[in-house]
Scaffold this active site. Structure first.
Site, PDB file in Angstrom:
ATOM      1  N   PHE A  91       0.839  -1.201   0.000  1.00  0.00           N
ATOM      2  CA  PHE A  91       0.000   0.000   0.000  1.00  0.00           C
ATOM      3  C   PHE A  91       0.878   1.257   0.000  1.00  0.00           C
ATOM      4  CE2 PHE A  91      -2.406   2.937   2.996  1.00  0.00           C
ATOM      5  CZ  PHE A  91      -3.263   3.423   2.018  1.00  0.00           C
ATOM      6  N   SER A 166       4.701  -6.227   2.884  1.00  0.00           N
ATOM      7  CA  SER A 166       3.396  -5.898   3.415  1.00  0.00           C
ATOM      8  C   SER A 166       2.280  -6.488   2.544  1.00  0.00           C
ATOM      9  CB  SER A 166       3.273  -4.371   3.553  1.00  0.00           C
ATOM     10  OG  SER A 166       2.062  -4.040   4.180  1.00  0.00           O
ATOM     11  N   LEU A 167       1.447  -5.649   1.935  1.00  0.00           N
ATOM     12  CA  LEU A 167       0.389  -6.132   1.041  1.00  0.00           C
ATOM     13  C   LEU A 167       0.999  -6.907  -0.129  1.00  0.00           C
ATOM     14  CD1 LEU A 167      -2.636  -6.083   0.613  1.00  0.00           C
ATOM     15  CD2 LEU A 167      -2.420  -3.804  -0.411  1.00  0.00           C
ATOM     16  N   ASP A 190       7.128  -8.587   6.538  1.00  0.00           N
ATOM     17  CA  ASP A 190       5.993  -8.205   7.364  1.00  0.00           C
ATOM     18  C   ASP A 190       4.689  -8.204   6.557  1.00  0.00           C
ATOM     19  OD1 ASP A 190       5.304  -7.867  10.040  1.00  0.00           O
ATOM     20  OD2 ASP A 190       4.930  -5.745   9.764  1.00  0.00           O
ATOM     21  N   HIS A 260       6.835  -1.799  11.164  1.00  0.00           N
ATOM     22  CA  HIS A 260       6.426  -2.486   9.939  1.00  0.00           C
ATOM     23  C   HIS A 260       7.566  -2.516   8.918  1.00  0.00           C
ATOM     24  CE1 HIS A 260       3.545  -4.116   7.187  1.00  0.00           C
ATOM     25  NE2 HIS A 260       3.352  -3.038   6.476  1.00  0.00           N
TER      26      HIS A 260
END
Ligand SMILES: *[C@@H]1O[C@H](CO)[C@@H](O)[C@H](O)[C@H]1NC(C)=O
Ligand SMILES: *[C@@H]1O[C@H](CO)[C@@H](O)[C@H](O)[C@H]1NC(C)=O
Ligand SMILES: *[C@@H]1O[C@H](CO)[C@@H](O)[C@H](O)[C@H]1NC(C)=O
Ligand SMILES: *[C@@H]1O[C@H](CO)[C@@H](O)[C@H](O)[C@H]1NC(C)=O
Ligand SMILES: *[C@@H]1O[C@H](CO)[C@@H](O)[C@H](O)[C@H]1NC(C)=O
Ligand SMILES: *[C@@H]1O[C@H](CO)[C@@H](O)[C@H](O)[C@H]1NC(C)=O
Ligand SMILES: *[C@@H]1O[C@H](CO)[C@@H](O)[C@H](O)[C@H]1NC(C)=O
Length: 456
Positions: A91, A166-167, A190, A260
């Site tokens: 994101f 992440s995403l 993460d 993160h």
């Protein structure tokens, strides 16, 4: 005051919107082709994906070569005989280029001769998080098509390694799923938690998505996912809060994303430095800190997994177990890597009170501390000590007995006992090196000893 973590995502957008950091796409002329940078999207423009595949090679690690949809791979510097790493970001609230891309690309190309493909989906990833999530399937389809073109050129699926942040980790999972779990490797840095913790394994990253799936967890209580999603799941410092990250909202943007983003910084450090980010299977972080998990016999048959690019993370097993949680500590700042040692203190006689002893290891340039707690009526206490240089470079140590200060009961003014230490992983004999005499530790006083170990 520490903010309620649940409020973080709410303040996220507000803070992000205050930060305008539009980056112009740099284009300069280099031998043969033009360099292409990531796009920049206005945060209201998340309507089209506009996916770009940018190729980076070791002959020109700073210049992204745009791979055009039609026949673009054949007419590029893509080298069919090398392995391929595909980086997928997550994101991007502001629609800007991820600041860590260059560092990660350089670190990979510094370590290995490979093709690096950075997937730019800045357009589809901007705006509100839920709309970025809605675009994930279409993005995964277009990355899958790209990979199918590579496979059509005779490149093997096993030579493809997806690194998703992440995403992007879940996008990697979907891509792997579309390829029947037969791609070589997926690394999730993460992997995102919101909207994914309760998703089905088909929708998120899971061990079925590639021959080897690993995830590095650094913010499992906020933006990261708390459940294991790979064959091996690293829970760094417990996986939630990272040392060196601000704990107060006043730190603004850093407060929001420091934990993160630590997964990316650790990964880059592991590629750049030789210090091993070695991790140990354990039931919990607390058990790990308390010295209950000292080797990798079960389930890894002695080989401990390491963050980085070693094949199967350095674990030598034909059939990998799934969703194994492994634990490691780090230091608060780059290069983050630490060595773990077990430290023990054996009391000459048991006490009816809890005994606390502070242990500090000194090298020429480092000082690292841990606290041993011996429960009451027990003879021995142990703890892990994370030190930034190998044990053989530790020149000396101090022990400090911390008497309890209850006003109704005076603690003993000194204790006597024996000190032992051993680097992790412990060998099969589980041998510790002990100071060869019983030490007397007066209260609140540093007692110094040499630690005469040599590097082999
Ligand atoms: C590079 O960019 C220039 C200016 O935009 C363009 O004229 C040229 O055709 C491009 N070259 C290649 C190889 O794409
Ligand atoms: C590759 O692209 C360049 C620049 O667009 C062009 O000049 C060249 O003819 C292309 N080569 C092939 C084999 O398609
Ligand atoms: C591709 O990589 C191989 C292996 O490193 C190397 O021998 C070869 O020269 C490379 N080909 C090109 C066109 O760079
Ligand atoms: C991305 O998601 C947004 C929000 O749902 C949607 O408006 C947009 O059409 C999607 N883009 C694509 C290319 O699917
Ligand atoms: C530590 O310092 C000593 C004396 O200055 C030096 O001989 C030794 O090489 C140093 N060790 C390390 C690991 O830097
Ligand atoms: C374990 O102990 C045996 C016998 O004491 C010894 O021969 C062997 O070298 C030791 N192994 C290790 C790894 O220290
Ligand atoms: C240390 O004390 C213990 C308990 O009294 C004793 O058994 C042991 O022999 C002593 N060790 C040394 C090296 O003095």
């Amino acid at each position: 005051m520490v903010e309620d973590p649940k409020r973080k995502p709410l303040v996220a957008l507000a803070v992000l919107l205050l930060l305008s950091s539009a980056q112009a796409g740099n284009t300069d002329r280099l031998s043969g082709h033009n360099c292409t940078d990531f796009q920049t999207a206005n945060f209201l423009q998340g309507r089209k994906l506009k996916v770009q595949f940018l190729l980076f090679t070791s002959s020109n690690p700073s210049c992204g070569e745009l791979i055009l949809p039609e026949d673009g791979i054949k007419n590029s510097s893509f080298n069919n005989s090398l392995e391929t790493k595909i980086i997928i970001h997550g994101f991007r609230a502001l629609g800007t280029k991820p600041s860590w891309i260059e560092g990660l690309v350089h670190a990979i190309l510094h370590t290995s001769q490979v093709n690096v493909i950075a997937v730019d989906w800045v357009y589809g990833s901007t705006g509100a998080y839920p709309s970025a999530v809605e675009n994930v399937t279409q993005l995964a389809l277009s990355i899958s098509q790209f990979i199918s073109k590579l496979l059509a050129l005779g490149i093997s699926g096993t030579s493809i390694h997806i690194i998703g942040v992440s995403l992007g980790a879940h996008v990697g999972g979907l891509v792997g799923h579309f390829h029947g779990g037969q791609l070589g490797r997926i690394t999730g840095l993460d992997p995102a938690g919101p909207k994914y913790t309760r998703a089905s394994p088909e929708e998120r990253l899971d061990p079925g998505d590639a021959l080897f799936v690993e995830a590095i967890h650094t913010d499992a209580d906020n933006f990261g996912i708390r459940i294991p999603v790979g064959h091996i799941d690293y829970f760094v410092n417990g996986g939630k809060d990272q040392p060196g990250c601000p704990r107060f909202i006043s730190a603004g943007y850093e407060y929001l994303i420091c934990d993160h983003m630590r997964a990316v910084h650790l990964y880059v450090s592991a590629l750049k430095h030789s210090c091993p980010f070695m991790a140990f299977p354990c039931a919990s972080h607390q058990d790990f800190l308390n010295g209950h998990c000292l080797d990798c016999v079960d389930p890894f048959l002695f080989s401990c997994p390491r963050i980085g690019l070693l094949e199967q993370a350095g674990v030598s097993m034909r059939k990998l177990p799934r969703e194994v949680k492994v634990y490691l500590m780090t230091s608060p700042s780059d290069p983050f890597c630490v060595h773990h040692s077990l430290v023990e203190f054996h009391l000459q006689k048991k006490r009816s009170m809890v005994t606390s002893i502070e242990v500090t290891f000194f090298s020429n340039s480092t000082k690292d501390t841990a606290k041993i707690t011996i429960p009451k009526d027990q003879e021995m206490g142990k703890h892990l000590l994370a030190h930034r240089v190998p044990l053989c470079q530790i020149k000396s140590m101090t022990l400090k007995y911390l008497p309890q200060s209850h006003f109704w009961k005076k603690d003993e003014s000194s204790i006597v006992g024996k000190f032992c230490a051993a680097p992790l992983p412990l060998n099969s004999n589980r041998t510790m090196s002990c100071l060869p005499w019983n030490l007397t530790l007066p209260g609140n006083t540093d007692i110094s000893h040499d630690l005469p170990t040599t590097c082999t």
